[in-house]
Design a protein around this motif. Sequence first.
Motif, PDB file in Angstrom:
ATOM      1  N   GLY A 173       0.802   4.041  -3.053  1.00  0.00           N
ATOM      2  CA  GLY A 173       0.569   5.204  -2.574  1.00  0.00           C
ATOM      3  C   GLY A 173       1.393   6.282  -3.059  1.00  0.00           C
ATOM      4  O   GLY A 173       0.960   7.151  -3.503  1.00  0.00           O
ATOM      5  N   ASP A 174       2.842   5.995  -2.737  1.00  0.00           N
ATOM      6  CA  ASP A 174       4.069   6.724  -3.249  1.00  0.00           C
ATOM      7  C   ASP A 174       4.178   6.894  -4.771  1.00  0.00           C
ATOM      8  O   ASP A 174       4.118   7.927  -5.220  1.00  0.00           O
ATOM      9  CB  ASP A 174       5.114   5.945  -2.815  1.00  0.00           C
ATOM     10  N   LYS A 209      -1.362  10.165  -0.749  1.00  0.00           N
ATOM     11  CA  LYS A 209      -0.726  10.376   0.319  1.00  0.00           C
ATOM     12  C   LYS A 209      -1.701   9.356   1.516  1.00  0.00           C
ATOM     13  O   LYS A 209      -1.106   8.949   2.621  1.00  0.00           O
ATOM     14  CB  LYS A 209      -0.633  11.882   0.900  1.00  0.00           C
ATOM     15  N   LYS A 238       1.669   2.495   5.729  1.00  0.00           N
ATOM     16  CA  LYS A 238       2.528   2.818   6.865  1.00  0.00           C
ATOM     17  C   LYS A 238       2.062   2.486   8.287  1.00  0.00           C
ATOM     18  O   LYS A 238       2.636   1.726   9.090  1.00  0.00           O
ATOM     19  CB  LYS A 238       3.044   4.529   7.158  1.00  0.00           C
ATOM     20  N   GLU A 262      -0.820   5.934   1.192  1.00  0.00           N
ATOM     21  CA  GLU A 262       0.638   5.720   1.726  1.00  0.00           C
ATOM     22  C   GLU A 262       0.514   5.445   3.211  1.00  0.00           C
ATOM     23  O   GLU A 262       1.307   4.775   3.732  1.00  0.00           O
ATOM     24  CB  GLU A 262       1.572   6.916   1.170  1.00  0.00           C
ATOM     25  N   LYS A 282       0.993  -1.074  -0.009  1.00  0.00           N
ATOM     26  CA  LYS A 282       0.123  -0.100   0.024  1.00  0.00           C
ATOM     27  C   LYS A 282       0.790   1.230  -0.022  1.00  0.00           C
ATOM     28  O   LYS A 282       0.623   2.226  -0.737  1.00  0.00           O
ATOM     29  CB  LYS A 282      -0.854   0.061   1.210  1.00  0.00           C
ATOM     30  N   GLU A 283       2.010   1.311   0.837  1.00  0.00           N
ATOM     31  CA  GLU A 283       2.759   2.343   0.975  1.00  0.00           C
ATOM     32  C   GLU A 283       3.489   2.557  -0.676  1.00  0.00           C
ATOM     33  O   GLU A 283       3.655   3.819  -1.033  1.00  0.00           O
ATOM     34  CB  GLU A 283       3.947   2.097   1.943  1.00  0.00           C
TER      35      GLU A 283
END
Length: 56
Positions: free
Chosen positions: A23-24, A29, A36, A32, A19-20
């Motif tokens: 998202g990046d 955001k 996290k 992301e 997911k991070e």
Amino acid sequence: MSFVDKAKNAAEDAIGKAKEVVGDVTDNKDLEAEGKGDQGKAGVKKVGESIKDTFK
């Protein structure tokens, strides 16, 4: 920590990392941050299970 718990935590961590990254790459955001957060939860669970194992 049982094998099943370790597998669940590893899966949650992997999903969080995915997911991070997504998202990046997509400049999302929220996704992301969610990734996290998932990684953080998996880490906390791992530490908790390790503490339980220590006191068994």
